[in-house]
Design an enzyme around this catalytic site. Sequence first.
Site, PDB file in Angstrom:
ATOM      1  N   GLU A  37      27.722  38.701  40.742  1.00  0.00           N
ATOM      2  CA  GLU A  37      28.262  39.874  41.409  1.00  0.00           C
ATOM      3  C   GLU A  37      29.588  40.328  40.770  1.00  0.00           C
ATOM      4  O   GLU A  37      30.499  39.517  40.574  1.00  0.00           O
ATOM      5  CB  GLU A  37      28.452  39.561  42.902  1.00  0.00           C
ATOM      6  CG  GLU A  37      29.061  40.682  43.722  1.00  0.00           C
ATOM      7  CD  GLU A  37      28.257  41.977  43.682  1.00  0.00           C
ATOM      8  OE1 GLU A  37      27.021  41.920  43.783  1.00  0.00           O
ATOM      9  OE2 GLU A  37      28.878  43.042  43.535  1.00  0.00           O
ATOM     10  N   THR A  79      24.254  46.938  42.521  1.00  0.00           N
ATOM     11  CA  THR A  79      23.417  45.752  42.248  1.00  0.00           C
ATOM     12  C   THR A  79      21.954  46.139  42.084  1.00  0.00           C
ATOM     13  O   THR A  79      21.260  45.641  41.189  1.00  0.00           O
ATOM     14  CB  THR A  79      23.502  44.722  43.395  1.00  0.00           C
ATOM     15  OG1 THR A  79      24.863  44.473  43.712  1.00  0.00           O
ATOM     16  CG2 THR A  79      22.836  43.402  42.997  1.00  0.00           C
ATOM     17  N   HIS A 195      32.367  39.779  45.686  1.00  0.00           N
ATOM     18  CA  HIS A 195      32.134  41.183  46.028  1.00  0.00           C
ATOM     19  C   HIS A 195      33.417  41.795  46.566  1.00  0.00           C
ATOM     20  O   HIS A 195      34.156  41.141  47.304  1.00  0.00           O
ATOM     21  CB  HIS A 195      31.014  41.286  47.077  1.00  0.00           C
ATOM     22  CG  HIS A 195      30.483  42.679  47.249  1.00  0.00           C
ATOM     23  ND1 HIS A 195      31.188  43.668  47.897  1.00  0.00           N
ATOM     24  CD2 HIS A 195      29.336  43.245  46.832  1.00  0.00           C
ATOM     25  CE1 HIS A 195      30.485  44.788  47.872  1.00  0.00           C
ATOM     26  NE2 HIS A 195      29.355  44.562  47.233  1.00  0.00           N
ATOM     27  N   ASP A 254      26.497  41.972  37.147  1.00  0.00           N
ATOM     28  CA  ASP A 254      25.657  43.112  37.566  1.00  0.00           C
ATOM     29  C   ASP A 254      26.338  44.460  37.324  1.00  0.00           C
ATOM     30  O   ASP A 254      25.676  45.445  37.002  1.00  0.00           O
ATOM     31  CB  ASP A 254      25.157  42.970  39.018  1.00  0.00           C
ATOM     32  CG  ASP A 254      26.257  43.012  40.075  1.00  0.00           C
ATOM     33  OD1 ASP A 254      27.458  42.898  39.731  1.00  0.00           O
ATOM     34  OD2 ASP A 254      25.909  43.161  41.267  1.00  0.00           O
ATOM     35  N   HIS A 255      27.662  44.516  37.468  1.00  0.00           N
ATOM     36  CA  HIS A 255      28.426  45.760  37.265  1.00  0.00           C
ATOM     37  C   HIS A 255      29.905  45.433  37.383  1.00  0.00           C
ATOM     38  O   HIS A 255      30.266  44.300  37.710  1.00  0.00           O
ATOM     39  CB  HIS A 255      28.021  46.845  38.282  1.00  0.00           C
ATOM     40  CG  HIS A 255      28.054  46.346  39.696  1.00  0.00           C
ATOM     41  ND1 HIS A 255      29.221  46.106  40.363  1.00  0.00           N
ATOM     42  CD2 HIS A 255      27.050  45.986  40.543  1.00  0.00           C
ATOM     43  CE1 HIS A 255      28.953  45.650  41.569  1.00  0.00           C
ATOM     44  NE2 HIS A 255      27.639  45.541  41.716  1.00  0.00           N
TER      45      HIS A 255
HETATM   46  C1  GP9 Z   1      24.298  43.188  48.644  1.00  0.00           C
HETATM   47  C2  GP9 Z   1      24.724  42.851  47.248  1.00  0.00           C
HETATM   48  C3  GP9 Z   1      25.939  43.623  46.844  1.00  0.00           C
HETATM   49  O1  GP9 Z   1      23.072  42.668  48.982  1.00  0.00           O
HETATM   50  O2  GP9 Z   1      23.661  43.028  46.371  1.00  0.00           O
HETATM   51  O3  GP9 Z   1      25.617  44.924  46.628  1.00  0.00           O
HETATM   52  P1  GP9 Z   1      26.507  45.936  45.789  1.00  0.00           P
HETATM   53  O4  GP9 Z   1      27.497  46.542  46.721  1.00  0.00           O
HETATM   54  O5  GP9 Z   1      27.184  45.189  44.693  1.00  0.00           O
HETATM   55  O6  GP9 Z   1      25.528  46.912  45.265  1.00  0.00           O
HETATM   56 MN    MN Z   2      26.731  44.069  42.990  1.00  0.00          MN
END
Ligand code: GP9
Ligand code: MN
Length: 402
Positions: A37, A79, A195, A254-255
């Site tokens: 994440e 994500t 996150h 992921d980003h």
């Molecule tokens: C939530 C997780 C985070 O299930 O995948 O989501 P994001 O805000 O990074 O898209």
């Molecule tokens: Mn994410």
Amino acid sequence: THLDTGKMEEYISAKKDKETDLFGVAKGKNVVMISMESTQNFVINQKVGGKEITPFLNSLIKESFYFNQIYDQTAQGKTSDSEFMIDTSLYPLSGGSVFVRRPDNVFNSLQKLLKNHGGYYSASFHGNDASFWNREQMYETLGYDRFFSKNDYEVTDDNSVNYGILDIPFFEQSVTHMKSLPTPYFAKLITLTNHFPFLLGEEEQLISMADTDESVLNRYVTTVRYQDEAIKHLFEQLKSNGMYEDTIFILYGDHYGISEKYEPALTEFLNKDDSPINHTLYRQVPVIIHIPGLEGETISIPGGEVDIRPTLLHLLGIKTDNLMSFGHNLFTRSSSHPVVFRDGGFVNDKYVMQDNICYNKSNSKPISDGSCEKYEKIVREELSLSDNIIYGDLLRFLKQKQ
Ligand code: GP9
Ligand code: MN
């Protein structure tokens, strides 16, 4: 919408998979994918108060293929956009998430390819609600056999923070679930602790906060450090359960986690010079491919998340020649080919196109001699072909079994 087969065929024949010695080195192995994440590449080999932010990843990359110039290509779907790109090798939409907007489409997904070419069982593991990003529905469409979501985990106030279960108990409980999977399997584990806004209990803080003007960045290094520890534990558990040897691991950020308004603090933290293209360069995310017993190397060719699937398929010995997709094998990707961003920007070895300005990548100076034009054209074409496929649900017309 009509299937512009001419354009697409021309496009596909131009991107034949090149042979390498690595083709099929991981054939038949289990695949463990770890979505990290909000993990940006700058944390790799970076220290805070004399301590590494990612000690485990830093040691892992020494015995892995480490791609250190891979860019975050996600848009609003965050994500879910990264998952979409990896599973389909198509681009995300310019607004919203394909997971939410097009869950009834037919996609020629990684999960289907693995099933058809190796009898793989596919599962996703994530501690959030099954409905978040419409995963439950979209995973069916993509051909996942099982989604282990919040209800499959023991989640308590004690083992949670922010969005849900902490990464260490998440991985611990995931390994228990993984033991029951038929082999070979594809298992995607999606972390959550790192996150925004990067909250963490004191016991989980294994490194001191950064010392910048932005508390978001200061906290970020602590949640990245915790995630690194969790991944280390995961590897230890897989090793002690005999689930490590016969597996190929793919780890990717992921980003971005540090959004544009906090980037000046990041520049200060990294002791970098101010530059208009820092914004694009900061969007690099780590991509690490670890195959036990293989030496690996660091590869500095520019690429994007959309390129992860063909790279993995190459290692698994699955040909990607005729697939309607946009990714390139990262081991052979041309360094001049643009890494496409959803807003029409791009980056390659020489140029950065950001906010409609073409920059010389090596000195950050804007250029107006048209150097970027031929790449801009490719960017426009790829995005519009991808959009046509998604909006027209065109992959349902594919006759051949892929
Ligand atoms: C939530 C997780 C985070 O299930 O995948 O989501 P994001 O805000 O990074 O898209
Ligand atoms: Mn994410």
